[in-house]
Design a protein around this motif. Structure first.
Motif, PDB file in Angstrom:
ATOM      1  N   GLU A 133       0.846  -1.198   0.000  1.00  0.00           N
ATOM      2  CA  GLU A 133       0.000   0.000   0.000  1.00  0.00           C
ATOM      3  C   GLU A 133       0.880   1.246   0.000  1.00  0.00           C
ATOM      4  O   GLU A 133       1.712   1.425   0.899  1.00  0.00           O
ATOM      5  N   ASP A 134       0.678   2.083  -1.012  1.00  0.00           N
ATOM      6  CA  ASP A 134       1.312   3.410  -1.048  1.00  0.00           C
ATOM      7  C   ASP A 134       2.820   3.324  -0.829  1.00  0.00           C
ATOM      8  O   ASP A 134       3.412   4.072  -0.044  1.00  0.00           O
ATOM      9  N   MET A 157      -8.134  -4.754   2.688  1.00  0.00           N
ATOM     10  CA  MET A 157      -7.313  -3.784   1.936  1.00  0.00           C
ATOM     11  C   MET A 157      -8.027  -2.439   1.848  1.00  0.00           C
ATOM     12  O   MET A 157      -7.415  -1.380   1.901  1.00  0.00           O
ATOM     13  N   ALA A 212      -6.556   1.033   3.187  1.00  0.00           N
ATOM     14  CA  ALA A 212      -6.319   2.137   2.257  1.00  0.00           C
ATOM     15  C   ALA A 212      -7.128   3.364   2.613  1.00  0.00           C
ATOM     16  O   ALA A 212      -6.778   4.474   2.255  1.00  0.00           O
TER      17      ALA A 212
END
Length: 1548
Positions: free
Chosen positions: A421-422, A1258, A1262
């Motif tokens: 993530e990111d 997820m 997020a």
């Protein structure tokens, strides 16, 4: 008289004057000084106060004509033509007289003045002149005298440019000229010149002036070639003609050439047209110039859109540019100019703005530079020690370009999941067990390199929650009421793991889902629902239960317990509520009648006895509510109740149960009050009549009324007293509380009614006697003579009787008598009575005229023909009253009873009718009524020998010729708050007494005016009204209308209306909403956007300007709209300032936008639910899933290595999803049956379910939170060079927190706050940004500080524009205020002051510069003399908002003293006459105001003392009678004032 004798007398007179004898010469001349036009007549009077003298005569050089009347001698001439005229009066007293021979001369000024003058020039008749050559104008004044009084003024257009005076003392006429030299310029072409001749002959004479015709000149010049130089820089697209112009008169011929070819100078130039040009102009001479022309055009830039390079390598990025002048290329990043380094590093990466610019324009292109570098060392992956059953996040973070890819190495388990993530890799361990202990290694890599890092995880124990739901969660039951039940169930997720459930009530276990409350005895019950779960153990939740009982009784107990109270005493009331439970749920309200005695609910004493230590508020108990009131008379007889109400919440009974006490009656004792409305202080009584006095009083107990008096009374009954005599009468009211009294004065008055009645009776008797006397004469002279109106001669049977003169032309017997006559309610002074023998119109007119001469003004006579007047006149007029328009006709019928009437007629100035016999009905027909005071009268001869008449009221009217209303503000729009005079003019209207003027504004009448005018003829009237302008009047129509009101007896005339005017009112802005607003935005912004409404009403329409946080300044498109729309992407916290301004003022409004705290309740609930689901799945997997991935209820019934069926190792097992996890998920979807079975590989439900769970996790990861950075303060205002500090705080855990700034950058990796501090801030473009790198999304965010750096101006100065020296009254000037080095200019307001009054303000909100600038403001003034000496100044004020310094910093200019020139004006301009007592001091005050200060001069026929000629006030005891003229003059004008001093004898 011979010449020698005249000379001797003159010599003697001068000798007497020289010796001082003249000071007492008793001669007075009138006038003492005279101004005469040549050829006009003249006369002068000479008088003396000497009673006897030998001789008084005139000495004159002109042929004289004298006339003597006593002590007055007059000298006169019919046509004065001698320019050297000299006239003196002399007096020769008798010998031995105290006076001696003396004389006085009259000052005579003989003048002549032309009717026209001429003007000429040496330039010729056509006025053609060459520029900068001197010319002379000549003004010709013919035959003028005396020339020393002549002034010639020269004017160019209407401006005075020269004044010429003449000192020639000659008295005879001369031809005078005035010459003015003038050098013309081209700006004077076509300007007219003229001269004016003025003659000022002093206060005795006229002020003469005459003007010449205008002389227009033509100025010849050129040709002049006007170019900025020989080298021209022309922008592409412009023309040669726009840069070079040719001027001349006459207009010159112009030719342009290039390379020998003629070209068009008006054709736009291209870049290829640059070169050498020649311009040639031919006029009065030929001018030629060579010009080098360069064509300027803006840059043209070419650059690649993107560029990628490895870190620490040389770049080869190039851009191509063209333009003239040669453009300069600059690189910009984040709004700042930068220099691209030779060797590129990762800090260089980003978006750049390439700008090519020259003095023509600039062009921008965007270039994206990408720098590739290997991953950095891994951060945030640390060793963790957690409790068993908790969740663990392991984070692996590295920076690199391209973004690194992550790979984990660890002992994999069913409760471990990975997610990226990111740019961060996350490893999630759900419901940690001892099997998750171990090492976890993260590898990060990209094309440029790789790194790795290892962390260890260790565990502790944990205790689970209690997943139980009780329905209802709160129970309210009535004592001994219906039985109620509560249900205890596990949550839907935990139901599969429930092992045991029961109710625990006071130690007793009830193994049921439901529990029933005992309402007969359950005051202290505390039931718990207990459950035992796999993996959690035993837990319990209590049931909130309330058992209530309504009161047995509610009653009031007063303290003191008394049946009555005195007014003002304190009364304590107790409201007792017995046996109520629970007591804390009871509230009490008090009532007096049906109204609340005390607002709101009163508190309770929960326990009746304070020493009761066993007071249980849950079981039934006695409580009370206590209030204290001060009683007054309004409480007397009142019923007081208390009401107890139980508030048991929404679960309790609705409406809430309540009980009311029985009413308590209160008796209040108060002192008496006497009713003075029925008993005035003073009572008048007529003598001999009785008057009743009534005394009433209110009190408790009811008072006893007593009257105290000393005079005689007729009757006394309780409070009533019959009186007939004067005196003082005392009414006393007494009860147990107090005693009060009231004194009445009776005044005795006389009754004059009987006396008046007797006087009237005497007058009636006297009138009756007079009428009898008149009737006897009538009978003797008429009846006995058989007189007939048709034939005035005697009848045949009495022809022997002597006629006594009855055969005259107008035969009649006359009786003159003065007698009061009442006509129409008015008493006439004298009435002429007579018997008219022949109704001749001429005779009637004569009698009316004779009677009118004896009447009071405004009354008309009545002529009664042939009969005495009757007191009663039975006549009827139809209509009884007439209202007729001027010039129209009207008719009126007059009728009476035929049995009573001999004849009748009409007296009227229009259509009068003589006496007509034998009729009782007669019509008056008036044609074209033109008499405003017409008063017709119908008269009758009755059968009883009397005559009567009846007046017809006639009103002649005329509607107005016009109704007009000037504009209320002819000089421009109105200004709110100022007063304006409205005037309505009504022309030629009659009668004004019936006129009404109505003022309309819109559809409303706001003023109505009538007139008390007595005149019946047409007049002009005006109605005025003072209107104070208001913003509500803007745009409304205003007018006036006039109407003649004769209703109900007259016609309903139409109104006459003026033209309407629209009111334009200017007023400053006023906001529609409150001045300041505070708004909140959500953590992620408002999805619907936010509107900052700054709408204001104003006239002229306001101009809006916004000051917003710097983060969105560049993103805003319109800074001048009344609304600012903040979309979800531009909702930045900070202060937004809106200013609405117009020419009448400005208003500022502040919007404070704040970040609302984030609400994480929803995410916490979701995370908790998912955590519980994970625990349940893990427990199920441990119990029901076999090691090889099969499912069995009996885990020990299978043999290892011998699965029950063939096939793959699991239904959807893979390297990513272990088989145990797959089986666990599928078991959660499909519960096991009693039969052992394996999960089918074809069943995809489990796959879908697992994907859904992973997707949800997820999504949760997020979604994260908003940028949780708070700046304290969010807006900073700091002075140049001052210190500043701002704290940036993070509201959630942060990895890195810091400030990005050109100066004093700072960061931290541990604290939740970091400070940006500068000791001396001097950077004008500083924009500090706080940034944070977080553990949760969003990973990075930033907040820009709203920083305002200000600097007060170095100087503020004020000066006139294009003017030096004093100002002239009435002329327009401009004042310039300059402010040096101030910032930021958009917060500046320049305020102009005259004295202490603000006259104008100027804001600069449309400018956006943040660094110091220079600005200016212009004030237009038209000075008056009242402003002479006034001080103008301008003040620069920085309004920096609430965060700025208070009061706002100001810098003022030095004051500019305004010197206003204006002509002299006397304090008292009228001529004055003063009486002089010999020997007394007298003062002649000629003081005048003016600038420059006036200079004074005095003129008189008598010599003045030395040094007094130039004084403003002439004070002396030696002044002689005569005329003194004072002249006050300055450079602008001179004015004169005359004083006449007359001699006054002492003692008179």
């Amino acid at each position: 008289m011979t010449r020698s004798a005249s000379f001797v007398r003159l010599f003697v007179g001068f000798a007497l004057i020289a010796t001082g004898v003249h000071a007492s010469c008793p001669i007075e001349l009138s006038p003492a000084s005279v101004v005469v036009r040549y050829g006009d007549p003249l006369s002068i009077n000479c008088s003396t106060t000497v009673a006897q003298y030998e001789k008084m005569d005139w000495e004159a050089t002109e042929k004289e004509k004298t006339e003597s009347k006593g002590n007055l001698l007059t000298w006169a001439v019919e046509r004065l033509t001698s320019w050297d005229i000299s006239v003196a009066c002399y007096l020769t007293p008798l010998q031995g007289s105290e006076h001696e021979q003396c004389d006085k001369a009259t000052r005579i000024i003989l003048y002549t003045f032309p009717e026209e003058i001429g003007i000429s020039s040496n330039g010729g008749y056509n006025g053609r002149m060459k520029e900068k050559e001197e010319n002379k104008f000549t003004c010709h004044i013919h035959h003028v005298a005396p020339v020393q009084n002549l002034t010639v003024r020269w004017y160019k257009e209407d401006m005075l440019i020269h004044t010429d005076t003449f000192g020639n003392p000659i008295k005879t006429p001369v031809n005078q000229t005035s010459v003015y030299s003038f050098t013309p310029t081209r700006q004077d072409d076509g300007v007219p010149f003229r001269c004016e001749a003025h003659m000022d002959l002093g206060p005795e004479g006229p002020h003469l002036n005459v003007s010449s015709q205008e002389y227009n000149i033509t100025v010849l010049f050129g040709p002049d070639i006007k170019c900025p130089g020989n080298n021209l820089n022309i922008i592409e697209g412009e023309t040669l003609a726009s840069h070079c112009s040719v001027e001349g008169n006459p207009p010159p011929n112009v030719q342009w050439t290039k390379d020998g070819h003629e070209i068009d100078p008006h054709k736009p130039l291209r870049r290829e047209n640059a070169g050498q040009y020649v311009i040639e102009a031919e006029g009065t001479f030929v001018d030629k110039r060579n010009l080098q022309v360069a064509v300027l055009y803006g840059p043209e830039l070419e650059c690649p859109n993107s560029y990628t390079a490895r870190e620490y390598t040389l770049h080869n990025l190039t851009c191509i540019v063209e333009g003239y002048p040669e453009p300069e290329i600059t690189w910009h990043r984040d709004g700042e100019e930068v220099e691209l380094p030779e060797i590129l590093t990762r800090r260089v990466a980003g978006q750049y703005l390439v700008r090519a610019s020259n003095n023509q324009s600039s062009v921008n292109l965007t270039v994206e530079i990408t720098i590739e570098y290997p991953p950095s060392q891994i951060v945030e992956l640390e060793d963790s020690e957690v409790e068993v059953g908790s969740d663990v996040w392991l984070k692996c973070s590295s920076t690199g370009n391209p973004r690194p890819k992550y790979v984990w190495n660890y002992n994999r388990g069913a409760n471990v999941m990975e997610a990226n993530e990111d740019g961060v890799s996350l490893l999630f361990i759900r419901n940690v067990t001892v099997y998750n202990t171990g090492s976890y290694t993260c590898h990060a890599s990209n094309e440029r390199g790789n790194v790795s890092k290892t962390a260890r995880v260790t565990m502790k124990g944990a205790t689970p929650g209690c997943p139980i739901i009780i329905t209802p969660d709160r129970m309210v039951a009535r004592y001994q009421g219906t039985v109620q039940a509560a249900t205890c169930k596990p949550t839907s997720i935990s139901a599969a793991y429930l092992e045991e459930r029961y109710w625990d009530v006071d130690g007793i276990k009830i193994y049921n889902e439901s529990w029933h409350v005992n309402t007969n005895n359950g005051w202290n019950l505390k039931p718990y629902c207990t459950g035992k779960f796999q993996g959690i153990g035993t837990c319990k939740i209590p049931l909130d239960i309330t058992l209530y009982k309504i009161p047995d009784d509610v009653f009031i107990h007063p303290d003191p317990h008394s049946s009555s109270l005195a007014e003002g005493e304190k009364l304590q009331l107790h409201c007792h509520i017995t046996q109520v439970a629970p007591a804390q749920k009871v509230a009490v309200r008090w009532y007096q009648g049906n109204e609340s005695l005390i607002q709101g609910w009163t508190p309770l004493d929960v326990c009746l006895y304070k020493n009761d230590t066993n007071c249980d508020t849950r079981s039934p108990m006695n409580v009370l509510s206590t209030i204290i009131i001060a009683v007054d008379r309004k409480h007397n007889g009142a019923e007081i109740r208390c009401e107890a109400q139980m508030d048991l919440g929404p679960e309790g009974p609705q409406p809430p149960p309540k009980m009311t006490s029985s009413p308590l009656n209160i008796t209040v004792r108060y002192k008496p009050t006497i009713n003075q409305s029925k008993l005035p202080k003073t009572v008048p009584v007529f003598r001999g009549y009785d008057e009743e006095l009534v005394c009433e009083a209110d009190g408790q107990p009811p008072p006893i009324i007593q009257w105290l008096y000393t005079s005689k009374v007729s009757n006394v009954s309780g409070g009533k007293l019959i009186v007939s005599e004067a005196g003082f009468y005392n009414c006393t009211a007494t009860n147990d509380v107090d005693s009060v009294f009231y004194v009445v004065e009776v005044i005795l008055e006389e009754d004059y009614l009987p006396l008046i009645a007797g006087f009237v009776a005497v007058i009636v008797v006297a009138i009756s006697i007079i009428f009898v006397f008149i009737y006897s004469i009538y009978y003797k002279n008429t009846k006995m003579r058989r007189y007939s109106l048709k034939n005035p001669k005697p009848s045949p049977h009495s022809g022997n009787v002597a006629h006594n003169g009855w055969d005259m032309q107008f035969p009649m017997t006359k009786l003159w008598k003065k007698y009061p006559c009442a006509t129409g309610g008015r008493t006439l002074g004298t009435t002429l009575l007579g018997w008219v023998h022949k109704p001749n119109d001429a005779l009637r007119a004569y009698m009316v005229k004779a009677a009118a001469s004896t009447l009071q003004p405004g009354l008309r006579p009545s002529v009664f023909q042939g009969k005495p007047v009757s007191a009663n006149c039975d006549a009827e007029l139809s209509p009884p009253r007439v209202v007729v328009r001027y010039g129209d006709v009207f008719s009126v019928n007059c009728s009476s009873s035929p049995n009573l009437t001999e004849g009748m007629g009409w007296e009227s100035s229009h259509g009068g009718i003589a006496l007509t016999d034998g009729i009782s009905f007669l019509t008056l027909q008036a044609d074209s009524v033109t008499d405003w005071n017409i008063a017709p009268q119908c008269f009758f001869n009755l059968n009883d020998g009397t005559q009567c008449s009846k007046d017809l009221p006639v009103t002649v009217y005329k509607t107005p010729d016009s109704v007009s209303m000037p504009h209320p503000s002819p000089m421009g729009p109105m200004v709110e708050g100022r007063e304006y005079l409205l005037q309505c003019d009504i022309a030629d209207v009659a009668p004004a007494g019936n006129l009404s003027v109505r003022w309309h504004k819109g559809n409303k009448i706001f003023y109505d005016q009538t007139f008390s005018e007595s005149s019946r003829s047409p007049v002009n009237k005006s109605s005025t009204f003072k209107l104070i302008a208001h913003r509500d009047d803007n745009g409304t129509q205003i007018w006036c209308e006039a109407i003649l009101n004769f209703l109900p007896i007259g016609p309903n005339l139409p109104t006459r209306r003026s033209e309407s005017h629209e009111l334009i009112v200017q007023y400053p802005p006023a906001f529609d909403t409150p001045e300041n607003e505070t708004l909140e935005v959500g953590a992620s912004g408002s999805s619907s956007g936010m509107i900052l409404d700054c709408t204001a009403k104003a006239n002229p329409l306001p101009v809006y300007s916004w000051h917003v946080p710097k983060a969105i300044q560049e993103k805003m498109e319109n800074h001048n709209e009344n609304r600012l729309n903040l979309t979800r992407f531009f909702q930045f916290p900070g202060t937004y300032t809106c200013t609405a301004s117009n020419s009448r003022g400005r208003r500022t409004k502040y919007f404070t936008v704040m970040q609302a705290p984030g609400d994480r309740t929803t995410f916490a609930a979701i995370l908790g639910g998912l955590g519980f689901l994970g625990v349940a799945l893990i427990v199920a997997g441990v119990i029901f899933v076999t090691p090889d991935g099969t499912f069995a209820l009996n885990k020990g019934s299978y043999l290892r290595g011998q699965p029950t069926s063939s096939g793959p190792t699991g239904p959807f097992c893979s390297d990513i999803v272990p088989c145990r996890v797959a089986k666990l998920v599928q078991v959660g979807i499909f519960p096991p049956s009693p039969l052992d079975r394996r999960l089918s590989a074809e069943n995809n439900m489990g796959n879908n379910f697992l994907r859904w769970i992973l997707t949800f996790y997820m999504f949760y990861s997020a979604s994260g939170e908003g940028c949780s950075l708070i700046l304290k303060p969010s807006r900073v205002v700091v002075g140049f060079g001052e210190s500043v500090s701002v704290t940036c705080e993070a509201t959630r855990p942060v990895r890195v927190l810091g400030w990005e700034s050109a100066i004093s950058a700072a960061h931290t990796q541990q604290d939740l706050s970091v400070q940006w501090k500068v000791d001396s801030l001097i950077d004008w473009i500083e924009e500090p940004i706080c940034y944070g790198v977080f553990f949760t999304a969003p990973r990075q965010c930033e907040e820009k500080l709203n920083l305002v750096l200000y600097k007060t101006p170095d100087s503020v100065s004020i000066r006139p524009v294009n003017h030096t020296g004093p100002m002239m009254e009435g002329k327009e000037y401009q004042l310039l205020c300059e402010v040096q080095n101030i910032a930021p200019v958009q917060y500046l307001t320049l305020r102009w002051y005259r004295g202490q009054t603000e006259v104008y303000n100027h804001s600069f909100s449309d400018l956006t510069s943040s660094s110091p600038v220079q600005v200016s403001s212009i004030l237009v003034v038209t000075p008056t003399k009242a402003e002479n000496g006034a001080q103008y100044r301008c003040v620069a004020e920085l309004e920096l908002g609430p965060e700025g310094p208070q009061p706002p910093p100001t810098v003022s200019s030095e004051p500019l003293n305004a010197s206003v020139y204006f002509p002299p004006m006397f304090l008292s301009p009228e001529s004055e006459t003063l009486d002089l007592t010999v020997g007394a001091e007298i003062s002649l005050n000629c003081t005048a105001t003016g600038n420059p200060t006036p200079v004074y001069s005095w003129q008189s026929s008598h010599p003045l003392q030395e040094g007094m000629e130039d004084e403003a006030v002439l004070t002396s005891s030696s002044l002689l009678p005569g005329t003194y003229t004072c002249t006050a003059s300055n450079t602008l004008e001179k004015k004169s004032k005359q004083f006449t001093v007359k001699a006054k004898t002492k003692g008179v």
